[in-house]
Design an enzyme around this catalytic site. Structure first.
Site, PDB file in Angstrom:
ATOM      1  N   ARG A 229       3.121   4.573   0.016  1.00  0.00           N
ATOM      2  CA  ARG A 229       3.447   3.302  -0.623  1.00  0.00           C
ATOM      3  C   ARG A 229       4.946   3.056  -0.460  1.00  0.00           C
ATOM      4  O   ARG A 229       5.757   3.988  -0.576  1.00  0.00           O
ATOM      5  CB  ARG A 229       3.117   3.309  -2.122  1.00  0.00           C
ATOM      6  CG  ARG A 229       1.634   3.149  -2.472  1.00  0.00           C
ATOM      7  CD  ARG A 229       1.016   1.830  -2.020  1.00  0.00           C
ATOM      8  NE  ARG A 229      -0.408   1.728  -2.312  1.00  0.00           N
ATOM      9  CZ  ARG A 229      -1.391   1.993  -1.446  1.00  0.00           C
ATOM     10  NH1 ARG A 229      -1.114   2.374  -0.212  1.00  0.00           N
ATOM     11  NH2 ARG A 229      -2.659   1.844  -1.803  1.00  0.00           N
ATOM     12  N   ASP A 253       4.258   1.955   6.714  1.00  0.00           N
ATOM     13  CA  ASP A 253       3.070   1.084   6.725  1.00  0.00           C
ATOM     14  C   ASP A 253       3.269  -0.060   5.719  1.00  0.00           C
ATOM     15  O   ASP A 253       2.370  -0.852   5.511  1.00  0.00           O
ATOM     16  CB  ASP A 253       1.835   1.927   6.334  1.00  0.00           C
ATOM     17  CG  ASP A 253       0.545   1.427   7.000  1.00  0.00           C
ATOM     18  OD1 ASP A 253       0.627   0.586   7.910  1.00  0.00           O
ATOM     19  OD2 ASP A 253      -0.549   1.878   6.603  1.00  0.00           O
ATOM     20  N   GLU A 258      13.587  -7.085   4.635  1.00  0.00           N
ATOM     21  CA  GLU A 258      14.832  -6.331   4.742  1.00  0.00           C
ATOM     22  C   GLU A 258      14.690  -5.146   5.711  1.00  0.00           C
ATOM     23  O   GLU A 258      15.532  -4.915   6.570  1.00  0.00           O
ATOM     24  CB  GLU A 258      15.196  -5.826   3.342  1.00  0.00           C
ATOM     25  CG  GLU A 258      16.613  -5.409   3.196  1.00  0.00           C
ATOM     26  CD  GLU A 258      16.942  -5.028   1.754  1.00  0.00           C
ATOM     27  OE1 GLU A 258      18.114  -4.973   1.433  1.00  0.00           O
ATOM     28  OE2 GLU A 258      16.011  -4.760   0.956  1.00  0.00           O
ATOM     29  N   HIS A 270       0.491  -2.379   7.172  1.00  0.00           N
ATOM     30  CA  HIS A 270      -0.504  -1.688   6.331  1.00  0.00           C
ATOM     31  C   HIS A 270      -1.852  -1.525   7.057  1.00  0.00           C
ATOM     32  O   HIS A 270      -2.883  -2.003   6.599  1.00  0.00           O
ATOM     33  CB  HIS A 270      -0.696  -2.432   4.998  1.00  0.00           C
ATOM     34  CG  HIS A 270      -1.417  -1.603   3.961  1.00  0.00           C
ATOM     35  ND1 HIS A 270      -1.839  -2.114   2.759  1.00  0.00           N
ATOM     36  CD2 HIS A 270      -1.806  -0.293   3.952  1.00  0.00           C
ATOM     37  CE1 HIS A 270      -2.430  -1.172   2.050  1.00  0.00           C
ATOM     38  NE2 HIS A 270      -2.434  -0.053   2.774  1.00  0.00           N
ATOM     39  N   GLY A 272      -3.051   1.579   7.921  1.00  0.00           N
ATOM     40  CA  GLY A 272      -3.535   2.955   7.781  1.00  0.00           C
ATOM     41  C   GLY A 272      -5.047   3.081   7.693  1.00  0.00           C
ATOM     42  O   GLY A 272      -5.650   3.924   8.371  1.00  0.00           O
TER      43      GLY A 272
HETATM   44  N1  LIG Z   1      -1.572   3.346   4.458  1.00  0.00           N
HETATM   45  C1  LIG Z   1      -2.815   3.263   4.030  1.00  0.00           C
HETATM   46  O1  LIG Z   1      -3.594   2.414   4.470  1.00  0.00           O
HETATM   47  C2  LIG Z   1      -3.305   4.228   3.009  1.00  0.00           C
HETATM   48  C3  LIG Z   1      -2.441   4.733   2.075  1.00  0.00           C
HETATM   49  N2  LIG Z   1      -2.886   5.630   1.147  1.00  0.00           N
HETATM   50  C4  LIG Z   1      -1.885   6.134   0.190  1.00  0.00           C
HETATM   51  O2  LIG Z   1      -1.831   7.545   0.327  1.00  0.00           O
HETATM   52  C5  LIG Z   1      -1.930   8.149  -0.951  1.00  0.00           C
HETATM   53  C6  LIG Z   1      -2.574   9.510  -0.810  1.00  0.00           C
HETATM   54  O3  LIG Z   1      -3.924   9.344  -0.411  1.00  0.00           O
HETATM   55  P1  LIG Z   1      -4.952  10.568  -0.444  1.00  0.00           P
HETATM   56  O4  LIG Z   1      -4.414  11.728   0.288  1.00  0.00           O
HETATM   57  O5  LIG Z   1      -6.263  10.022  -0.069  1.00  0.00           O
HETATM   58  O6  LIG Z   1      -4.929  10.885  -2.021  1.00  0.00           O
HETATM   59  P2  LIG Z   1      -5.249  12.261  -2.768  1.00  0.00           P
HETATM   60  O7  LIG Z   1      -5.377  11.908  -4.195  1.00  0.00           O
HETATM   61  O8  LIG Z   1      -6.355  12.967  -2.085  1.00  0.00           O
HETATM   62  O9  LIG Z   1      -3.902  13.125  -2.558  1.00  0.00           O
HETATM   63  C7  LIG Z   1      -2.708  12.883  -3.204  1.00  0.00           C
HETATM   64  C8  LIG Z   1      -2.010  14.223  -3.369  1.00  0.00           C
HETATM   65  O10 LIG Z   1      -0.683  13.978  -3.839  1.00  0.00           O
HETATM   66  C9  LIG Z   1      -0.363  15.055  -4.717  1.00  0.00           C
HETATM   67  N3  LIG Z   1       0.771  14.712  -5.560  1.00  0.00           N
HETATM   68  C10 LIG Z   1       0.775  13.937  -6.664  1.00  0.00           C
HETATM   69  N4  LIG Z   1       2.025  13.866  -7.155  1.00  0.00           N
HETATM   70  C11 LIG Z   1       2.817  14.607  -6.344  1.00  0.00           C
HETATM   71  C12 LIG Z   1       4.186  14.919  -6.333  1.00  0.00           C
HETATM   72  N5  LIG Z   1       5.018  14.456  -7.271  1.00  0.00           N
HETATM   73  N6  LIG Z   1       4.674  15.703  -5.344  1.00  0.00           N
HETATM   74  C13 LIG Z   1       3.842  16.178  -4.391  1.00  0.00           C
HETATM   75  N7  LIG Z   1       2.511  15.933  -4.358  1.00  0.00           N
HETATM   76  C14 LIG Z   1       2.018  15.148  -5.323  1.00  0.00           C
HETATM   77  C15 LIG Z   1      -1.657  15.299  -5.479  1.00  0.00           C
HETATM   78  O11 LIG Z   1      -1.672  16.590  -6.052  1.00  0.00           O
HETATM   79  C16 LIG Z   1      -2.692  15.145  -4.380  1.00  0.00           C
HETATM   80  O12 LIG Z   1      -2.993  16.385  -3.787  1.00  0.00           O
HETATM   81  C17 LIG Z   1      -2.740   7.147  -1.799  1.00  0.00           C
HETATM   82  O13 LIG Z   1      -2.456   7.288  -3.173  1.00  0.00           O
HETATM   83  C18 LIG Z   1      -2.290   5.829  -1.258  1.00  0.00           C
HETATM   84  O14 LIG Z   1      -1.139   5.371  -1.960  1.00  0.00           O
HETATM   85  C19 LIG Z   1      -4.176   6.061   1.117  1.00  0.00           C
HETATM   86  C20 LIG Z   1      -5.083   5.580   2.022  1.00  0.00           C
HETATM   87  C21 LIG Z   1      -4.731   4.562   2.990  1.00  0.00           C
HETATM   88  O1  LIG Z   2      -6.650   3.232   0.367  1.00  0.00           O
HETATM   89  C1  LIG Z   2      -5.450   2.930   0.228  1.00  0.00           C
HETATM   90  O2  LIG Z   2      -4.712   3.415  -0.647  1.00  0.00           O
HETATM   91  C2  LIG Z   2      -4.848   1.966   1.135  1.00  0.00           C
HETATM   92  O3  LIG Z   2      -3.653   1.771   1.115  1.00  0.00           O
HETATM   93  C3  LIG Z   2      -5.732   1.190   2.030  1.00  0.00           C
HETATM   94  O4  LIG Z   2      -5.594  -0.135   1.627  1.00  0.00           O
HETATM   95  P1  LIG Z   2      -6.566  -1.257   2.235  1.00  0.00           P
HETATM   96  O5  LIG Z   2      -7.943  -0.937   1.753  1.00  0.00           O
HETATM   97  O6  LIG Z   2      -6.433  -1.150   3.725  1.00  0.00           O
HETATM   98  O7  LIG Z   2      -6.033  -2.545   1.707  1.00  0.00           O
END
Ligand SMILES: NC(=O)C1=CN([C@@H]2O[C@H](COP(=O)(O)OP(=O)(O)OC[C@H]3O[C@@H](n4cnc5c(N)ncnc54)[C@H](O)[C@@H]3O)[C@@H](O)[C@H]2O)C=CC1
Ligand SMILES: O=C(O)C(=O)COP(=O)(O)O
Length: 390
Positions: A229, A253, A258, A270, A272
């Site tokens: 994020r 992403d 800016e 975005h 991903g």
């Molecule tokens: N660019 C995109 O399209 C996408 C972005 N995301 C972002 O990626 C993030 C992670 O996704 P997932 O791996 O599926 O989630 P997840 O919940 O499986 O993993 C998140 C990990 O972060 C760890 N964590 C929490 N606070 C922390 C800290 N302060 N320091 C270090 N580790 C910490 C947790 O223990 C957990 O293992 C989502 O919350 C979302 O914001 C997710 C999917 C798509």
């Molecule tokens: O799953 C997430 O956290 C994502 O960032 C993916 O977002 P989207 O479903 O592609 O709008």
């Protein structure tokens, strides 16, 4: 008949699993469920009719999950369903930050009217030399569904991989290669790594986690990847670190105007999770979770209520109650039903933080008066009759 309101485009393959008992709507003011991707719900008035919100994706920072919990509304997401799509884009991000392919391709395209371009290429290519990934150090911050896949993939690219996650789950730990080195703090690795990639949720504790102080400690020439994020890193800090030469490239992403004005920012819109496979996976999982809750009262993959599963009811009636996690709730619920001469065949009570859920299978049909009495118990947020037969 249940009504599911969509706030974003959702994969048809997933939606079709709702089946004939559901109306899918983008307009209805009183839906039973809401299904969305990144739509920002913070300024939205939530209709009283909504029982569950399904986030087809991982991040829930676009949803006021605590506020909704206090209204008795369950929010679910789809853990891991888009992780592979993100991992693949992160690998691309690593390569884009290392090899000047974007500028190289843009230069080649700019020469499309030049008949001598093939001769010019050999002269010009020196401008676009890059570096290799093999042998470089990478820090993976957050070892959840995505971080684990990225860490393992980086190993197979020949990188030296450090992982940092103080809250790593047992399941993630099992999925992580034993060749990933454990970092005990972010500061421990920021000065060592050639690449840092962020895979944590955006919450108060992670906001601006890559701050100015940390970037000052970075190894000169660091490449930072953010597919998690935007608010995990502030634009001012990115700018300053680029000006000082500490940060060679920022792949994000979540670009804004800016950031897009900076030369060494690679801004991806975005993308991903934007693959057909991931969109379908997320939609299928979210639809399954919504159906489980609306049809059976079971909670699967909730981020603001405890998961709770009793299968399909085999008693005449089933009641689901979202309530505060305070003393004597179960006592009051069961004695209220007892006063109405309703016998409980089976029940489950689970809590998560300030909120709890009680699911009851009862041996006789319940009346609206009984439900009314349950609703009046202080701390009860929503009462649902999930099944009611003679
Ligand atoms: N660019 C995109 O399209 C996408 C972005 N995301 C972002 O990626 C993030 C992670 O996704 P997932 O791996 O599926 O989630 P997840 O919940 O499986 O993993 C998140 C990990 O972060 C760890 N964590 C929490 N606070 C922390 C800290 N302060 N320091 C270090 N580790 C910490 C947790 O223990 C957990 O293992 C989502 O919350 C979302 O914001 C997710 C999917 C798509
Ligand atoms: O799953 C997430 O956290 C994502 O960032 C993916 O977002 P989207 O479903 O592609 O709008």
């Amino acid at each position: 008949m249940f009504k599911v309101k969509t706030l974003n485009n959702i994969s048809q393959e997933g939606l079709s699993l709702l089946g004939g008992n559901y109306i899918i709507t983008a307009e209805d003011p009183n839906p039973d469920a809401i299904l969305l991707r990144s739509f920002k719900m913070h300024d939205m008035e939530l209709p009283e009719s909504v029982k569950i919100i399904g986030r087809a994706g991982a991040g829930v920072n676009n949803i006021p999950i605590e506020e909704y919990a206090a209204q008795g509304v369950v929010v679910v997401n789809t853990p891991g369903a888009n992780a592979n799509a993100v991992k693949e884009l992160v690998i691309l991000g690593l390569l884009l930050s290392s090899r000047k392919v974007i500028s190289g391709i843009n230069w080649a395209k700019s020469q499309q009217d030049n008949p001598e371009v093939d001769k010019l290429i050999e002269k010009e290519k020196a401008k676009f030399a890059g570096q290799e990934l093999t042998g470089k150090k990478i820090g993976v911050i957050g070892l959840g569904a995505i971080g684990v896949l990225v860490a393992n993939a980086a190993l197979s690219l020949g990188m030296e991989v450090y992982g940092y996650d103080p809250f790593v789950s047992v399941e993630s730990a099992w999925g992580l290669s034993c060749d990933v080195k454990r970092a005990l703090s972010l500061d421990e690795i920021i000065g060592e790594c050639d690449y840092i990639t962020l895979h944590v949720p955006l919450i108060d504790q992670t906001k601006n986690m890559i701050n100015a102080e940390r970037l000052k400690k970075a190894k000169p020439g660091l490449r930072l990847l953010n597919f998690a994020r935007g608010a995990l890193v502030s634009n001012d800090n990115i700018k300053a670190a680029m000006e000082s030469g500490d940060l060679a490239c920022y792949v994000t992403d979540f670009p804004d105007q800016e950031l897009l004005q900076l030369d060494n920012v690679i801004g991806i819109p975005h993308l991903g999770a934007s693959t057909a496979e991931s969109e379908e996976n997320c939609a299928r999982m979210a639809v399954h979770e919504i159906k489980e809750y609306l049809e059976n009262g079971n909670i699967v993959n909730s981020v603001n209520y405890p998961d709770c599963y009793m299968g399909i009811s085999s008693t005449p009636a089933r009641i689901g109650i979202t309530h505060k996690n305070i003393p004597n709730m179960v006592g009051q619920i069961t004695s209220s039903l007892a006063k109405d001469n309703i016998n409980i065949g089976d029940m489950l009570n689970k809590s998560k933080g300030e909120f709890a859920y009680t699911l009851l299978d009862v041996d006789s049909k319940v009346t609206l008066d009984s439900i009314d009495r349950l609703e009046k118990i202080a701390g009860v947020l929503k009462v649902r009759i999930i099944k009611n037969e003679n």
